[in-house]
Design a protein around this motif. Structure first.
Motif, mmCIF file in Angstrom:
data_model
loop_
_atom_site.group_PDB
_atom_site.id
_atom_site.type_symbol
_atom_site.label_atom_id
_atom_site.label_comp_id
_atom_site.label_asym_id
_atom_site.label_seq_id
_atom_site.Cartn_x
_atom_site.Cartn_y
_atom_site.Cartn_z
ATOM 1 N N HIS A 42 18.980 -6.361 -8.877
ATOM 2 C CA HIS A 42 17.753 -5.719 -8.406
ATOM 3 C C HIS A 42 16.858 -5.489 -9.624
ATOM 4 C CE1 HIS A 42 19.348 -3.893 -4.382
ATOM 5 N NE2 HIS A 42 19.419 -5.209 -4.417
ATOM 6 N N VAL A 43 15.820 -6.273 -9.729
ATOM 7 C CA VAL A 43 14.958 -6.248 -10.908
ATOM 8 C C VAL A 43 13.959 -5.096 -10.847
ATOM 9 C CG1 VAL A 43 13.272 -7.576 -12.233
ATOM 10 C CG2 VAL A 43 15.210 -8.735 -11.165
ATOM 11 N N ASN A 44 13.429 -4.832 -9.656
ATOM 12 C CA ASN A 44 12.439 -3.771 -9.469
ATOM 13 C C ASN A 44 12.933 -2.792 -8.419
ATOM 14 O OD1 ASN A 44 10.272 -4.838 -11.175
ATOM 15 N ND2 ASN A 44 10.224 -6.500 -9.688
ATOM 16 N N TYR A 45 12.480 -1.560 -8.542
ATOM 17 C CA TYR A 45 12.810 -0.519 -7.577
ATOM 18 C C TYR A 45 11.515 0.098 -7.090
ATOM 19 C CZ TYR A 45 17.508 -1.176 -9.197
ATOM 20 O OH TYR A 45 18.712 -1.735 -9.502
ATOM 21 N N PHE A 46 11.484 0.456 -5.795
ATOM 22 C CA PHE A 46 10.242 0.908 -5.194
ATOM 23 C C PHE A 46 10.419 2.223 -4.448
ATOM 24 C CE2 PHE A 46 10.113 -3.714 -5.396
ATOM 25 C CZ PHE A 46 8.918 -3.925 -6.042
ATOM 26 N N THR A 47 9.294 2.937 -4.366
ATOM 27 C CA THR A 47 9.160 4.106 -3.508
ATOM 28 C C THR A 47 7.947 3.829 -2.625
ATOM 29 O OG1 THR A 47 7.648 5.254 -4.998
ATOM 30 C CG2 THR A 47 10.024 5.633 -5.346
ATOM 31 N N ARG A 48 7.698 4.721 -1.694
ATOM 32 C CA ARG A 48 6.512 4.529 -0.851
ATOM 33 C C ARG A 48 5.243 4.516 -1.704
ATOM 34 N NH1 ARG A 48 4.743 7.991 4.468
ATOM 35 N NH2 ARG A 48 2.634 8.175 3.705
ATOM 36 N N SER A 49 5.171 5.388 -2.709
ATOM 37 C CA SER A 49 3.958 5.455 -3.536
ATOM 38 C C SER A 49 3.806 4.212 -4.419
ATOM 39 C CB SER A 49 3.927 6.730 -4.372
ATOM 40 O OG SER A 49 4.972 6.741 -5.303
ATOM 41 N N THR A 50 4.907 3.644 -4.925
ATOM 42 C CA THR A 50 4.756 2.432 -5.735
ATOM 43 C C THR A 50 4.370 1.244 -4.859
ATOM 44 O OG1 THR A 50 7.134 1.938 -5.679
ATOM 45 C CG2 THR A 50 6.313 3.207 -7.567
ATOM 46 N N LEU A 51 4.849 1.217 -3.612
ATOM 47 C CA LEU A 51 4.419 0.151 -2.704
ATOM 48 C C LEU A 51 2.926 0.283 -2.393
ATOM 49 C CD1 LEU A 51 7.456 -0.029 -0.262
ATOM 50 C CD2 LEU A 51 6.771 -1.748 -1.951
ATOM 51 N N ARG A 52 2.450 1.519 -2.239
ATOM 52 C CA ARG A 52 1.006 1.728 -2.027
ATOM 53 C C ARG A 52 0.206 1.185 -3.204
ATOM 54 N NH1 ARG A 52 -1.350 5.019 1.668
ATOM 55 N NH2 ARG A 52 -0.013 6.295 2.962
ATOM 56 N N ARG A 53 0.649 1.484 -4.415
ATOM 57 C CA ARG A 53 -0.071 1.007 -5.608
ATOM 58 C C ARG A 53 -0.028 -0.513 -5.715
ATOM 59 N NH1 ARG A 53 2.453 5.587 -8.216
ATOM 60 N NH2 ARG A 53 3.843 4.194 -9.345
ATOM 61 N N LEU A 54 0.969 -1.107 -5.135
ATOM 62 C CA LEU A 54 1.103 -2.561 -5.166
ATOM 63 C C LEU A 54 0.230 -3.244 -4.118
ATOM 64 C CD1 LEU A 54 2.800 -4.795 -6.570
ATOM 65 C CD2 LEU A 54 4.485 -4.475 -4.764
ATOM 66 N N PHE A 55 0.220 -2.730 -2.891
ATOM 67 C CA PHE A 55 -0.434 -3.422 -1.782
ATOM 68 C C PHE A 55 -1.855 -2.972 -1.472
ATOM 69 C CE2 PHE A 55 4.074 -4.314 -0.662
ATOM 70 C CZ PHE A 55 3.984 -5.693 -0.734
ATOM 71 N N GLU A 56 -2.194 -1.704 -1.682
ATOM 72 C CA GLU A 56 -3.542 -1.247 -1.341
ATOM 73 C C GLU A 56 -4.644 -1.960 -2.132
ATOM 74 O OE1 GLU A 56 -3.432 3.035 -1.454
ATOM 75 O OE2 GLU A 56 -2.706 3.133 0.614
ATOM 76 N N PRO A 57 -4.477 -2.232 -3.434
ATOM 77 C CA PRO A 57 -5.531 -2.972 -4.145
ATOM 78 C C PRO A 57 -5.745 -4.390 -3.603
ATOM 79 C CG PRO A 57 -4.097 -1.879 -5.717
ATOM 80 C CD PRO A 57 -3.454 -1.748 -4.366
ATOM 81 N N LEU A 58 -4.779 -4.893 -2.845
ATOM 82 C CA LEU A 58 -4.908 -6.226 -2.257
ATOM 83 C C LEU A 58 -5.572 -6.178 -0.883
ATOM 84 C CD1 LEU A 58 -1.392 -7.592 -3.239
ATOM 85 C CD2 LEU A 58 -3.579 -7.976 -4.400
#
Length: 107
Positions: A42-58
């Motif tokens: 598992h290279v990366n680990y996510f939380t709801r807030s990190t997923l938001r930072r990843l997908f909302e700018p897209l």
């Protein structure tokens, strides 16, 4: 970047479903380094807030989040499923499923 490619591949009003181990979930907080998902592959680990930072700018909008307890094996053993359901009810989830919508205005 994979996330950008996923966003571009979605049709307007398309839905992207992402399920990941929840690094901010109750199991990760309770068990620390003994959490079952701290794995070398598992290279990366996510939380709801990190997923938001990843997908909302897209241009994707978070529509829904489900907190889950990962059903390991064996599945379908009634007492095993009941225990996992109870752990999830008490906030000891270890996975999250997020539903992201690409709206018409997201291009």
């Amino acid at each position: 970047m994979l996330c950008r490619s996923l966003s571009q591949a979605l049709n307007p009003n398309g839905l992207l479903v992402v399920e990941v181990p929840d690094a901010g979930g109750g199991q990760a907080r309770l068990r620390g380094w003994n959490w079952q998902h701290w794995l070398p592959h598992h290279v990366n680990y996510f939380t709801r807030s990190t997923l938001r930072r990843l997908f909302e700018p897209l241009g994707l909008v978070l529509e829904h989040t489900e907190k889950k307890y990962h059903l390991g094996f064996p599945q379908g053993v009634w007492w095993h499923d009941v225990v996992h359901f109870a752990l999830n009810l008490f906030g000891l989830n270890d996975a999250i499923t997020t539903y992201w919508r690409k709206t018409d205005s997201n291009g």
